[in-house]
Design a protein around this motif. Structure first.
Motif, PDB file in Angstrom:
ATOM      1  N   TYR D  49       0.819  -1.225   0.000  1.00 30.30           N
ATOM      2  CA  TYR D  49       0.000   0.000   0.000  1.00 30.30           C
ATOM      3  C   TYR D  49       0.848   1.269   0.000  1.00 30.30           C
ATOM      4  N   GLY D  50       2.034   1.192   0.584  1.00 33.00           N
ATOM      5  CA  GLY D  50       2.859   2.382   0.722  1.00 33.00           C
ATOM      6  C   GLY D  50       3.514   2.838  -0.580  1.00 33.00           C
ATOM      7  N   ARG D  51       3.437   2.030  -1.610  1.00 30.56           N
ATOM      8  CA  ARG D  51       3.994   2.426  -2.911  1.00 30.56           C
ATOM      9  C   ARG D  51       3.191   3.607  -3.453  1.00 30.56           C
ATOM     10  N   THR D  52       3.893   4.603  -3.935  1.00 30.79           N
ATOM     11  CA  THR D  52       3.205   5.852  -4.270  1.00 30.79           C
ATOM     12  C   THR D  52       2.687   5.909  -5.709  1.00 30.79           C
ATOM     13  N   ALA D  53       2.927   4.859  -6.479  1.00 25.91           N
ATOM     14  CA  ALA D  53       2.518   4.890  -7.892  1.00 25.91           C
ATOM     15  C   ALA D  53       0.996   4.873  -8.062  1.00 25.91           C
ATOM     16  N   LEU D  54       0.296   4.356  -7.078  1.00 23.47           N
ATOM     17  CA  LEU D  54      -1.169   4.397  -7.099  1.00 23.47           C
ATOM     18  C   LEU D  54      -1.652   5.111  -5.835  1.00 23.47           C
ATOM     19  N   THR D  55      -2.818   5.722  -5.924  1.00 23.26           N
ATOM     20  CA  THR D  55      -3.423   6.343  -4.739  1.00 23.26           C
ATOM     21  C   THR D  55      -4.073   5.268  -3.872  1.00 23.26           C
ATOM     22  N   LEU D  56      -4.366   5.631  -2.639  1.00 20.58           N
ATOM     23  CA  LEU D  56      -5.073   4.683  -1.767  1.00 20.58           C
ATOM     24  C   LEU D  56      -6.437   4.309  -2.346  1.00 20.58           C
ATOM     25  N   VAL D  57      -7.099   5.257  -2.971  1.00 16.86           N
ATOM     26  CA  VAL D  57      -8.404   4.949  -3.574  1.00 16.86           C
ATOM     27  C   VAL D  57      -8.235   3.917  -4.688  1.00 16.86           C
ATOM     28  N   GLN D  58      -7.231   4.114  -5.529  1.00 17.38           N
ATOM     29  CA  GLN D  58      -7.001   3.116  -6.591  1.00 17.38           C
ATOM     30  C   GLN D  58      -6.698   1.743  -5.978  1.00 17.38           C
ATOM     31  N   ARG D  59      -5.945   1.741  -4.888  1.00 18.22           N
ATOM     32  CA  ARG D  59      -5.633   0.451  -4.242  1.00 18.22           C
ATOM     33  C   ARG D  59      -6.881  -0.204  -3.654  1.00 18.22           C
ATOM     34  N   GLU D  60      -7.789   0.606  -3.145  1.00 12.75           N
ATOM     35  CA  GLU D  60      -9.027   0.020  -2.608  1.00 12.75           C
ATOM     36  C   GLU D  60      -9.911  -0.565  -3.720  1.00 12.75           C
ATOM     37  N   TYR D  61      -9.856   0.007  -4.912  1.00 12.14           N
ATOM     38  CA  TYR D  61     -10.553  -0.628  -6.042  1.00 12.14           C
ATOM     39  C   TYR D  61     -10.061  -2.071  -6.211  1.00 12.14           C
ATOM     40  N   ILE D  62      -8.746  -2.209  -6.126  1.00  8.96           N
ATOM     41  CA  ILE D  62      -8.132  -3.527  -6.292  1.00  8.96           C
ATOM     42  C   ILE D  62      -8.506  -4.439  -5.127  1.00  8.96           C
ATOM     43  N   THR D  63      -8.395  -3.903  -3.927  1.00 12.35           N
ATOM     44  CA  THR D  63      -8.671  -4.696  -2.732  1.00 12.35           C
ATOM     45  C   THR D  63     -10.128  -5.168  -2.703  1.00 12.35           C
ATOM     46  N   LEU D  64     -11.055  -4.253  -2.893  1.00 16.56           N
ATOM     47  CA  LEU D  64     -12.474  -4.634  -2.849  1.00 16.56           C
ATOM     48  C   LEU D  64     -12.763  -5.710  -3.896  1.00 16.56           C
ATOM     49  N   THR D  65     -12.248  -5.505  -5.101  1.00 14.64           N
ATOM     50  CA  THR D  65     -12.516  -6.460  -6.176  1.00 14.64           C
ATOM     51  C   THR D  65     -11.939  -7.834  -5.862  1.00 14.64           C
ATOM     52  N   SER D  66     -10.728  -7.862  -5.333  1.00 14.81           N
ATOM     53  CA  SER D  66     -10.119  -9.153  -5.035  1.00 14.81           C
ATOM     54  C   SER D  66     -10.879  -9.862  -3.917  1.00 14.81           C
ATOM     55  N   LEU D  67     -11.303  -9.114  -2.916  1.00 14.34           N
ATOM     56  CA  LEU D  67     -12.038  -9.723  -1.797  1.00 14.34           C
ATOM     57  C   LEU D  67     -13.392 -10.267  -2.257  1.00 14.34           C
ATOM     58  N   ILE D  68     -14.085  -9.514  -3.117  1.00 15.76           N
ATOM     59  CA  ILE D  68     -15.368 -10.007  -3.649  1.00 15.76           C
ATOM     60  C   ILE D  68     -15.120 -11.272  -4.479  1.00 15.76           C
ATOM     61  N   THR D  69     -14.104 -11.236  -5.322  1.00 11.06           N
ATOM     62  CA  THR D  69     -13.849 -12.361  -6.226  1.00 11.06           C
ATOM     63  C   THR D  69     -13.506 -13.635  -5.466  1.00 11.06           C
TER      64      THR D  69
END
Lengths: 126, 126, 126, 126, 126, 126
Positions: D49-69
């Motif tokens: 999460y601490g990598r700055t190339a993506l925002t926290l919001v962009q990371r949550e898109y990934i997280t939510l999707t992976s958890l649902i999947t």
């Protein structure tokens, strides 16, 4: 989004599958997202279940198996009720779970069998 | 439940489901682990498929759905052939895939449909 | 926990598990993302595999089982080689697959057994 | 890549994502395995999460999707709260679930929507 | 089944996402099941992707993550191309894969990274 | 392979793995489907666990890993108890979960760790 017939067909299919109580419960989805509700009714139950090439019983074979395989046990409970409502026997449901044991392993099959037992008991209790 | 006849029953079921070529190919499992082969024949095809409460066609509904749901596409190809061999129509297979789209999502359904197309083509080519 | 030694520990673990050829092949990951490569070596093989509470053989039991269960068959092939390299027997690998049959179903176990056979054959062929 | 700052970065990211209550609850992991806790903070929230190339919001898109999947619904609940805390709207979360319906099927999407509704209600109730 | 606008919207979305070659390839689905093709275009790309609440880039974050999580690597390849076509950078794709490593484990992330590398190389080769 | 002794072997294995309370609880499966119960005992615990090529502890490594990977957390709880009963240490279980974090991602590993903590606490409480 969906045309008028898809929604109507979907609503009819849902009447065949689900009790009034279950359908009322499902309204919490409509409450939070009317669009998603529309997709469930029009696409899910209208365009998919509403296709006449397979019977509802044949479709429940597919549904139960997919839910067991992916471990979606909350929905499985709902569809055990649906399967009984459209005329499948308890033995038929048990056989589906047993066949799944070989394809998805015992843990998910055992979990499914425990839910089946609860559902079957709920009818005896009435 | 298990008895001396499990292996024989399993072998008979496999004769109904699979061509000689497919059965020969499957021998690579026997080569590496005769015990595992025995389990596949005796337990998988004998004790599970051999149960008479469901027809082979009903069992293939379960098998195809479980394989699509778990993304086991190599085995799916084998069971598409098996499904046709025991009398299921191409349309019936297509309907199972379409119903699965709603339950497992489009990616796995699209993948399955591509394999179905290959399998169907292989018969036309003969 | 993480420290300068994580990468070194990871590199040593990888030397124990993988042949030079395999390690060279893995460089394609380093090429596209040096950061991801660093995570694999430092975290994956250093901080996880490098923990001394379990032996490498015990860790491969876990790895093989997880790969079979999730159907990650490309990585499974690599870890069958790794398991043999650190001294596991072919029979031990076969037993893991057989135990998995009951937990994940026959399709993934059969797929894994076919890969095991290929890997075992590749040594005979040398 | 890993360095002394990973833990600090991870702790800062967790402050942005999770309420004090949630962070206190998470301490049960620290209690049973301080090493695992360290990995979660340093590697999970620090190095990823601490990598700055993506925002926290962009990371949550990934997280939510992976958890649902993957059907990890307990963690999904926690990350619905996190998503709202970092400024995502309820509508944005609903849209992610709807897009997922096509990719993972309706059962998991319906389950996710039910949890989203509970989470959204919990704020109204305050 | 789907009304006229859903199909048109879907076709437009597909033009944005996929090259002519990819769209031609996809026709094999239409060939075997025109109904399923209609669902993919009208429901998948029309009713889902066509919703304006999220951008196509945001939707590809969801799509890529779901495909990695479920191990649908054939479709992942297609959507890596799509992501680049709508303006996502190679670095953005790499970051999504790295974030996924923590959520789905390294095996699927490594597999995805290998495919990303192939896709990126294919553009250099032109 | 299957023989009259499979059931007896399975019953003996279950005595080693499970407490009387757990075995009594499992009877609900026997109640609903005596055939399925027979398969669990004879095939699952007799023919699989009863194979002498691996120890019960080695088999629990496989079982725990497969259950964590597939997210079968109800059965995982039962097998944490079983693992302790046959002599595995709490630390050994924690190590298995930590290794799994790298292979299946943090969400399932965190979920498993929370269950492990509950199980470990239940012994302190006695």
């Amino acid at each position: 989004m969906e045309n008028n017939n898809s929604y109507e067909t979907g609503a009819e299919v849902m009447d065949q599958l689900f009790s009034k109580e279950t359908q009322n419960y499902m309204q919490h989805i409509k409450e939070i997202s009317p669009d998603f509700w529309d997709m469930i009714v029009s696409f899910g139950f209208g365009d998919l279940y509403g296709r006449t090439a397979l019977t509802l019983v044949q479709r429940e074979y597919i549904t139960l198996t997919s839910l067991i395989t992916q471990g979606a046990f909350d929905q499985l409970r709902v569809h055990f009720h649906a399967s009984l409502k459209i005329g499948m026997s308890q033995q038929e449901i048990i056989e589906i779970i047993i066949q799944c044991a070989g394809y998805v392993g015992f843990p998910k099959a055992v979990h499914a069998m425990g839910i089946a037992r609860d559902v079957f008991k709920s009818y005896e209790a009435v």
